[in-house]
Scaffold this active site. Structure first.
Site, PDB file in Angstrom:
ATOM      1  CB  CYS A   1      67.872   8.215  27.047  1.00 50.92           C
ATOM      2  SG  CYS A   1      67.925   9.726  28.046  1.00 50.92           S
TER       3      CYS A   1
ATOM      4  CG  HIS B   1      69.040   2.747  29.628  1.00 46.92           C
ATOM      5  ND1 HIS B   1      69.390   3.480  28.531  1.00 46.92           N
ATOM      6  CD2 HIS B   1      68.486   3.620  30.507  1.00 46.92           C
ATOM      7  CE1 HIS B   1      69.070   4.749  28.738  1.00 46.92           C
ATOM      8  NE2 HIS B   1      68.522   4.862  29.919  1.00 46.92           N
TER       9      HIS B   1
ATOM     10  CD  GLU C   1      69.046  -2.130  31.683  1.00 53.84           C
ATOM     11  OE1 GLU C   1      69.529  -1.132  32.248  1.00 53.84           O
ATOM     12  OE2 GLU C   1      69.299  -2.445  30.497  1.00 53.84           O
TER      13      GLU C   1
ATOM     14  CE  LYS D   1      73.161   5.234  28.815  1.00 54.67           C
ATOM     15  NZ  LYS D   1      72.612   3.908  28.417  1.00 54.67           N
TER      16      LYS D   1
ATOM     17  CG  HIS E   1      72.681   8.737  29.561  1.00 53.14           C
ATOM     18  ND1 HIS E   1      72.408   8.385  28.254  1.00 53.14           N
ATOM     19  CD2 HIS E   1      71.523   8.596  30.241  1.00 53.14           C
ATOM     20  CE1 HIS E   1      71.133   8.067  28.152  1.00 53.14           C
ATOM     21  NE2 HIS E   1      70.572   8.182  29.343  1.00 53.14           N
TER      22      HIS E   1
ATOM     23  CG  PHE F   1      64.079  11.088  31.460  1.00 48.20           C
ATOM     24  CD1 PHE F   1      64.177  10.139  32.470  1.00 48.20           C
ATOM     25  CD2 PHE F   1      64.993  12.122  31.442  1.00 48.20           C
ATOM     26  CE1 PHE F   1      65.168  10.221  33.443  1.00 48.20           C
ATOM     27  CE2 PHE F   1      65.994  12.217  32.416  1.00 48.20           C
ATOM     28  CZ  PHE F   1      66.085  11.263  33.408  1.00 48.20           C
TER      29      PHE F   1
END
Lengths: 415, 78
Positions: A165, A305, A316, A337, A342, A403
């Site tokens: 991502c 994110h 985060e 998002k 996403h 990831f």
């Protein structure tokens, strides 16, 4: 040697909430959700039955039928968004020194549908391999920038970055650094993804990564909300034309913003779980401030994110508090998002576009679908929830993590 | 036009995105109909699937025009 300055002169977007830059921005400030039941395949046996698909997209409006047939959706999206960004930049593609124009793209997976269909057809056969000759060249993640360079004749650096991502954020940072170092005048960068397929949905479902709020798809992506239950898969593309500042000025280009720096880090922790203390995320934002030559108190806005997963969002925000300290409550924090879903490898690019537009327009898009306070989130943080916020944004950061523990952050400044 | 010829033509129109009128017997896949090496392989595979035949590689190399494809298939099916 002195590093060159880099600016953004063109942008293009093909997203679940708008099929071009203007529609995308209008969708963002209107708080539009791109989520809906999946139309691409029968979801009867799937745990999650919705996603953020690109809508009303007829590829033949953009790409000749024969050419389109030779591309997976992720490459079609790349070419369409790339075309828009290049046209938007006003670059005269015939008169540029083509050896000094590159295309650096990001894709987390690539042609997943092509792979899925070819392997299905092999598995259903008698064991004789009868793969289509376009199978490999349609599927490989690097084919997207190849199509853009073939169309325009750009002969500079050309490749795709893969960091899940964070892929397109890595691509943009590579583009930034190539121009900074003087290798290129212009780089078309960004990312695309088209993983809303049986394999994509089934695979992410198996990881328990996706929201299963099937009764209410449009409210399922709810970053920072106390009842969030996973991310919503999106698809599409974002493209940006990065250009050396003096080169852009000399040709009288319109300039959206300056890309002042970026950072990288790795969690070195787990295949998919975020580090609970967010050490890699803290490092990436610190690296970015240092690389951009700015102080924490210079930052006005962070597009997180923020995928709407239980662990990631909290980690985060803790990291933001740790990096920015007393200044953290002054930063307008959002996650777009909540609207786009996403976009995996395309996330960094489409969210960077949102950050750049926030600078340009003086509006921070909202994080929609917030109903319930999460007690684990520091209440002093200024989350932009449900409604857009009008404010001057001089410096914006865009965070993107993948990831594998890949972290990227990019800093943009008003010019 | 024979049944085989019209089915061959339909495959070519679909795969190469060309106009029906261009798909004449003497038309070369690469020189006249814009096929590249990958398209040519795909066409052969489509012919194999449509007509349930096997076209070995060394013989596929000799099928360069629409007419050659039709003749080959007609012979194979005879």
């Amino acid at each position: 040697m002195e590093l060159k300055r880099v600016v953004i002169t063109g942008m293009g977007a093909l997203t679940p909430i708008g099929n071009n830059l203007q529609e995308y921005w209008e969708g963002l400030i209107a708080g539009k959700s791109g989520a809906a039941p999946i139309t691409y395949f029968d979801t009867e046996h799937f745990k999650t039955k919705f996603a953020c698909e690109v809508k009303n997209f007829n590829v033949q409006d953009f790409i000749d039928r024969k050419e389109a047939r030779r591309m997976d959706r992720f490459a079609q999206y790349a070419l369409v968004a790339g075309d828009e960004a290049i046209a938007d930049s006003g670059l005269d593609t015939d008169s540029v020194d083509k050896y000094r124009v590159g295309v650096i793209w990001g894709a987390g997976i690539g042609g997943l549908e092509t792979f899925q269909e070819e392997v299905k057809s092999f598995a259903n056969g008698n064991g004789t391999p009868r793969f289509n000759p376009f199978f490999i060249p349609k599927m490989i993640a690097d084919i997207a920038p190849a199509h853009i360079s073939i169309k325009y004749g750009f002969m500079g650096p050309n490749y795709t970055t893969v960091s899940a991502c964070a892929s397109s954020a890595n691509a943009m940072l590579d583009a930034l650094n190539y121009i900074r170092l003087g290798h290129c005048d212009v780089i078309v960068t960004g990312g695309s993804e088209a993983a809303v397929t049986q394999a994509g949905m089934g695979g992410f479902n198996a990881m328990h990564a996706l929201s299963t709020r099937n009764e209410s798809p449009e409210t399922a992506s709810r970053p920072f909300d106390g009842t969030r239950d996973g991310f919503v898969l999106g698809e599409g593309a974002g493209a940006l034309v990065l250009e050396e500042y003096e080169y852009a000025k000399a040709r009288g280009a319109k300039i959206y913003a300056e890309v002042i720096g970026g950072g990288f880090s790795s969690d070195a922790y787990h295949m998919t779980a975020p580090h609970p203390e967010g050490t890699g995320v803290i490092a990436v934002m610190k690296n970015t401030l240092q690389n951009a030559g700015i102080n924490p108190e210079d930052v006005d806005h962070i597009n997180t994110h923020g995928t709407s997963t239980p662990l990631g969002d909290v980690a985060e925000l803790k990291a933001i508090k740790a990096v920015f300290g007393d200044h953290a409550p002054n930063i307008s924090i959002n996650s777009t998002k909540s609207m786009t879903g996403h976009l995996l490898g395309a996330a960094g690019a489409v969210e960077s576009i949102a950050s750049v537009m926030a600078i340009q327009e003086g509006i921070v898009p909202p994080t929609i679908n917030h109903t319930t306070v999460d007690e684990n989130i520091d209440p002093s943080l200024k989350l932009v929830l449900n409604q857009p916020e009008k404010r001057e944004v001089k410096v914006a950061l865009s965070n993107t993590f993948g990831f594998g523990g890949h972290n990227c952050c990019i800093a943009f400044r008003k010019i | 036009m024979s049944d085989i010829a019209s089915r061959v033509k339909a495959i070519i129109v679909d795969k190469l995105g060309v106009d029906e009128n261009e798909v004449v017997a003497e038309a070369s896949f690469t020189n006249d109909l814009g096929a590249d090496s990958l398209d040519t392989v795909e066409l052969i595979m489509e012919f194999e699937k449509e007509f349930d035949i096997q076209i070995p590689d060394d013989q596929a190399e000799n099928i360069a025009t629409v007419g050659q494809a039709v003749s080959y298939i007609e012979e194979a099916k005879a």
